[in-house]
Design a protein around this motif. Structure first.
Motif, PDB file in Angstrom:
ATOM      1  N   CYS A  50       0.841  -1.196   0.000  1.00  0.00           N
ATOM      2  CA  CYS A  50       0.000   0.000   0.000  1.00  0.00           C
ATOM      3  C   CYS A  50       0.876   1.246   0.000  1.00  0.00           C
ATOM      4  O   CYS A  50       2.008   1.241   0.484  1.00  0.00           O
ATOM      5  N   SER A  51       0.339   2.325  -0.613  1.00  0.00           N
ATOM      6  CA  SER A  51       0.968   3.638  -0.577  1.00  0.00           C
ATOM      7  C   SER A  51      -0.177   4.643  -0.641  1.00  0.00           C
ATOM      8  O   SER A  51      -1.344   4.263  -0.579  1.00  0.00           O
ATOM      9  N   ASP A  52       0.158   5.926  -0.791  1.00  0.00           N
ATOM     10  CA  ASP A  52      -0.906   6.922  -0.692  1.00  0.00           C
ATOM     11  C   ASP A  52      -2.009   6.702  -1.725  1.00  0.00           C
ATOM     12  O   ASP A  52      -3.155   6.473  -1.387  1.00  0.00           O
ATOM     13  N   ASP A  53      -1.631   6.793  -3.011  1.00  0.00           N
ATOM     14  CA  ASP A  53      -2.676   6.630  -4.019  1.00  0.00           C
ATOM     15  C   ASP A  53      -2.467   5.356  -4.837  1.00  0.00           C
ATOM     16  O   ASP A  53      -3.247   5.037  -5.704  1.00  0.00           O
ATOM     17  N   GLY A  54      -1.401   4.639  -4.551  1.00  0.00           N
ATOM     18  CA  GLY A  54      -1.205   3.387  -5.252  1.00  0.00           C
ATOM     19  C   GLY A  54      -0.084   3.413  -6.276  1.00  0.00           C
ATOM     20  O   GLY A  54       0.318   2.370  -6.768  1.00  0.00           O
TER      21      GLY A  54
ATOM     22  N   SER B 218      -6.264  -1.704  -3.351  1.00  0.00           N
ATOM     23  CA  SER B 218      -6.802  -0.912  -4.451  1.00  0.00           C
ATOM     24  C   SER B 218      -7.220   0.464  -3.953  1.00  0.00           C
ATOM     25  O   SER B 218      -7.853   0.616  -2.913  1.00  0.00           O
ATOM     26  N   GLY B 219      -6.764   1.484  -4.666  1.00  0.00           N
ATOM     27  CA  GLY B 219      -7.042   2.863  -4.270  1.00  0.00           C
ATOM     28  C   GLY B 219      -6.096   3.388  -3.206  1.00  0.00           C
ATOM     29  O   GLY B 219      -6.163   4.557  -2.835  1.00  0.00           O
ATOM     30  N   GLY B 220      -5.219   2.519  -2.705  1.00  0.00           N
ATOM     31  CA  GLY B 220      -4.230   2.962  -1.739  1.00  0.00           C
ATOM     32  C   GLY B 220      -4.840   3.421  -0.424  1.00  0.00           C
ATOM     33  O   GLY B 220      -5.988   3.112  -0.104  1.00  0.00           O
TER      34      GLY B 220
END
Lengths: 347, 176, 418
Positions: C314-318, C340-342
């Motif tokens: 995972c990350s902020d927005d992916g 999905s979608g981060g």
């Protein structure tokens, strides 16, 4: 978040709980061992002439150990009972469809059969005891003078031994809620495991009694003092290879039965496949393969084969390993069985 | 039980025994991605025993905690514990095949049994402590790390020989 | 097939224990064959009368070392996945000295004492008892030693990396050094014990014939020479990627995981996956999903998890997570998923869910409970226009009714070393 305790959450109903601890596996092991000792003693009594009965090991020490082991096993079973004071009620009824009921009556008959087998040769085996209690000589003479009685004792031991050995397996097999135990092969499996344990134990006693220069002096001293105090006659070492050979056959049959038992599960329903998976690849795989199959069957089989071909000398190791493997088999089957589940297959 | 010749057979040539040992080590690298070990199994056993006797005490000790795992399974279900079980079995097999099983005390002619056993106990205790300070013993560090060219293992190995040669003179009565 | 088999997920934990037993049998067998069940033979090493310890140990080391090098060089064995005990210089020097002293006093090392006890040596059994006592004593004083034990750390480091020399060259050097040591050992044995070397079991004895032992030595030396000429054994630089396969995977929907599913997994306390947060450390410190571990993209190396481990990135927005996804796929990880979608989607759907017109009220009720579990708050219909709410503090409050185990940290890996 459980707000309502329904039956499925009741810890006494949920079948994933381990209700049986060490007592039941210990009882099953000792029961199997006694069964094995009875069968060996019975067969030796039937097939051998009196003079060749390797007096002490199979026909006297075996049954005497059997009596002790049976009492220990019954005590373990008693410890497991929730209502200990009600134990006598088992003997107020006979329920032909209940293995529990069969078991309690078999156990009641096993004691006199073992005792009769032990008494037949007790005076020759332990002369010191016979000198102190002349009645033992009278009993022994009475039994040995009647060939039919000897045969009857022999056959009773074999028949009761087979019944006892199979019963220890059926006891688990009758519990339908545990898929791992749903196999008629558990009976013969535990019977042959008991036979191998009994042959190994007797073989181990022979090895201990034989003179051995590799043994430390204090152990030799202990063993010879034990023989002096008990007044027992030296054991006949010729029974050693016989017992090792018999043990090898029992171990081989046990291994085959174990394979068939697992194969039967693997070709059955998903629930049973999953149950067998507990032993084959699941959380019990490592102890099962290492302790039961490796240390309990294959390594003693190898050692005894080498002993029989005179490649190595007879040691205590196979006896210790087979007995240990017998306990491990029951402990693991009882523990894994309690974890096997009809409901797991749903998810 | 007839007894054919039961005198101990000679040991294998050191180079071939070492070659076999090296192949076992290589197999362990290839199969498991780790080397051999020994002292770790005994540490796990001690930790498990401490946990069984005094769970609270063992739980608070950071050293035990490392060997007890997260409690989701028995700490004795450990790779090194099973490996060391195998070492006992393999050693026995080899010993019995070569007629080398014997209840005896290994010592030189100039020392009696009791002091030898006391020294064995002392040596064992020092070994246990040393192995934990160094994160491994002769198997886990010297052999395994040596083959992987591990910096710490080579420093360790040289020090093992140094330590042993430095003290050898003082315990010569035990062995020669 | 790729090695190490275990780390590439060829078999599981239980099977690894069975293999441990088998490997142990072979280990014990060769130790006993070498004569290491006898304390006298082992201790003779330190009086120069029988240098078997040196010979056996170094033959084993150079055999395994050249083997590892060659298998790694041909791309079969991933050397970066073979566990390396971390180096702590001073503790390992002190421990080594202590171990050496214990060796000559006790007559065994831990592995050989097992073999000696198994063959009936009473001093071996007493030695084992002593070792258990020593370990117990050590555990009791461990807290006061902790700082010392973790001092002078160099991390997991090899000699070639420390001295900046080629791995293969060092392999060759060690082989030559070992062969020289063998020759010296044979000379010393002849000197001190005055025994004539067995011409078949010796490297230096005359008359000079090409005995099997000498063939072995030449073989190892030749392998060492090959190593010196053959370059780096590490894989990292030479990954081959099937781009078509990778593109197919990437375009596949099954590579992502919905935030709600992840939330369910965490609440259930599942520990069969690793949640990896690839953002920077400061972002991670300000908020992260419970049970996540922080591995910023730059420090994402191959050995943080076995190859068959399920990994959720995972990350902020992916975007960063997607980059990490490619990296891990290229390194042979097979079950890697993206959140999905981060974290943005995590915030909107899990922490601060809004009721929607079409979803039944009961479903929202469940969402609200999940949100509370993670320290968020469900949004009522009226507040939909309000600015995005602040992220909750770290360590979400534990609800009393939450299922046990759900808030426990991910299971601690047991120590791998000896």
């Amino acid at each position: 978040m459980i707000e309502l305790t329904t039956t499925r959450h009741n810890p006494l109903i949920d079948p994933s709980l381990h209700v049986w601890e060490w007592q039941i596996p210990v009882y099953l092991f000792l029961g199997g061992l006694v069964a094995g000792l009875m069968i060996i003693a019975g067969i030796r009594l039937i097939v051998l002439r009196p003079s060749r009965r390797e007096a002490l090991v199979c026909c006297t020490i075996g049954p005497l150990l059997g009596l002790a082991a049976l009492s220990l096993g019954m005590f373990a079973l008693f410890l497991d009972l929730a209502h200990k004071l009600h134990v006598w009620r088992l003997y107020t009824t006979f329920e032909p469809t209940s293995p529990m009921s069969w078991g309690s009556w078999i156990l009641l008959l096993v004691y006199p059969a073992l005792l009769a087998n032990a008494l037949a040769h007790l005076p020759e085996a332990i002369p010191a005891l016979a000198r102190r209690f002349p009645v033992l000589v009278a009993i022994s003479d009475f039994i040995l003078a009647r060939l039919r009685l000897v045969l009857a004792i022999g056959f009773a031991n074999v028949a009761l031994g087979v019944a006892l050995g199979i019963y220890t397996g059926i006891l688990l097999g009758a519990l339908g809620a545990r898929p791992l135990w749903n196999s008629a092969l558990l009976g013969p499996l535990f019977l042959f495991s008991g036979l191998s344990a009994a042959a190994a134990l007797l073989h181990g006693i022979l090895v201990l009694s034989a003179p051995d220069e590799e043994r430390p002096a204090f152990a030799d001293f202990l063993l010879s003092s034990l023989a002096r105090v008990s007044g027992a006659r030296p054991l006949d070492p010729n029974a050693g290879p016989v017992l090792a050979g018999a043990d090898n056959s029992f171990l081989t049959i046990e291994l085959a039965l174990l394979g068939l038992f697992l194969l039967g599960h693997l070709t059955s329903t998903a629930v049973h496949r999953q149950a067998a998976g507990l032993l084959l690849t699941g959380p019990y795989a490592a102890p099962f393969w290492v302790f039961v199959v490796g240390l309990g069957i294959l390594i003693p089989l190898l050692l005894q084969t080498l002993e029989l071909t005179h490649r190595i000398r007879h040691t205590l190791a196979p006896a210790v390993l087979v007995l240990f493997g017998g306990i491990a088999l029951r402990v693991i089957l009882v523990a894994a069985g309690q974890e096997s589940h009809w409901f797991h297959a749903l998810n | 039980m007839e007894s054919p010749d039961r005198s101990p057979q000679p040991y294998w040539n050191s180079y071939w025994a070492g070659f076999g040992l090296g192949l076992v080590l290589l197999a362990s690298f290839v199969i498991m991605g780790r080397g051999l070990g020994a002292s770790g199994a005994f540490t796990t056993a001690v930790a498990a025993a401490a946990h069984a006797i005094a769970p609270a005490h063992a739980g608070h000790n950071a050293f035990y905690a490392e060997y007890l795992g997260d409690g989701s399974r028995s700490p004795l279900k450990d790779w090194l514990v099973f490996e060391v079980l195998g070492v006992f079995a393999g050693g026995f097999l080899s010993g019995v095949l070569a007629n080398r099983l014997k209840f005896t005390v290994e010592k030189g002619p100039r020392i009696s049994t009791a002091p030898r056993l006391a020294l064995a106990f002392t040596g064992g205790a020092l070994m246990g402590i040393g192995a934990k300070i160094a994160l491994g013993c002769t198997s886990g560090q010297a052999l395994t790390g040596g083959a992987l060219l591990n910096v710490g293992s080579w420093a360790f190995m040289l020090c093992v020989f140094a330590g042993a040669y430095a003290v050898a003179y003082f315990v010569r009565k035990q062995w020669t | 097939m790729n090695a190490p088999f275990f780390k590439y997920g060829l078999f599981g934990d239980e099977t690894s224990l069975i293999l441990a037993f088998v490997i142990g049998i072979a280990f014990g067998f060769f130790l006993e064959r070498a004569g290491f069940g006898s304390g006298r033979k082992l201790a003779a090493q330190f009086y120069f009368t029988d240098l078997s310890v040196l010979k056996v140990m170094f033959t084993a080391i150079i055999t395994a070392m050249t083997g590892v090098y060659l298998l790694a060089r041909i791309g079969f064995l991933d050397l970066s996945l073979v566990y390396l005990v971390p180096t702590f210089v001073v503790p390992q020097i002190v421990g080594g000295l202590l171990l050496g002293v214990g060796f000559v006093i006790g007559g065994y090392c831990p592995g050989t004492s097992c073999v000696s006890a198994a063959t009936g040596r009473i001093d071996g059994m007493v030695y084992l008892a002593g070792m258990l006592a020593g370990l117990f004593g050590f555990a009791e004083v461990y807290p006061s030693l902790e700082t010392f034990l973790h001092s002078t750390s160099l991390g997991q480091i090899t000699l070639p990396a420390l001295f900046h020399v080629s791995y293969g060259l060092l392999v060759f050097a060690v082989v030559l050094m070992a062969l020289a040591a063998f020759a010296a050992a044979e000379w010393a044995e002849k000197k001190t014990a005055g025994k004539l070397p067995d011409p078949n079991g010796s490297l230096t004895a005359l008359p000079w014939r090409l005995t099997p032992v000498r063939r072995l030595a030449f073989g190892l030396a030749a392998l060492g020479l090959a190593a010196a000429l053959a370059g780096s054994p590490y894989r990292g630089a030479r990954v081959t990627v099937d781009t078509r396969d990778l593109a197919l995977r990437a375009s596949h929907d099954a590579t992502s995981l919905a935030p709600a599913t992840l939330a369910d997994w965490i609440i259930q306390g599942r520990n069969d996956f690793a949640l990896v947060d690839v953002r920077s450390e400061t972002d991670f410190a300000s908020y992260h999903i419970p049970t996540a571990q922080n591995l910023p993209l730059a420090s994402l190396n191959a050995d943080f998890a076995p190859r068959n481990q399920t990994i959720i990135l995972c990350s902020d927005d992916g975007t960063q997570a997607a980059q990490a996804w490619f990296l891990l796929q290229a390194q042979g990880f097979r079950s890697v998923y993206l959140l999905s979608g981060g974290l943005r989607a995590w915030r909107d759907q899990v922490l601060f869910p809004k009721p929607s017109a079409e979803a039944p009220a009961a479903a929202f009720e469940k969402q609200a409970q999940v949100a509370k579990y993670f320290g968020g708050a469900p949004q009522t219909t009226g507040a939909s226009a309000a600015p995005a709410p602040a992220l909750p503090k770290l360590a979400p409050p534990v609800l009393a009714a939450g299922p046990a185990g759900a808030t426990q940290p991910p299971p601690k890996k047991k120590k791998e070393g000896c």
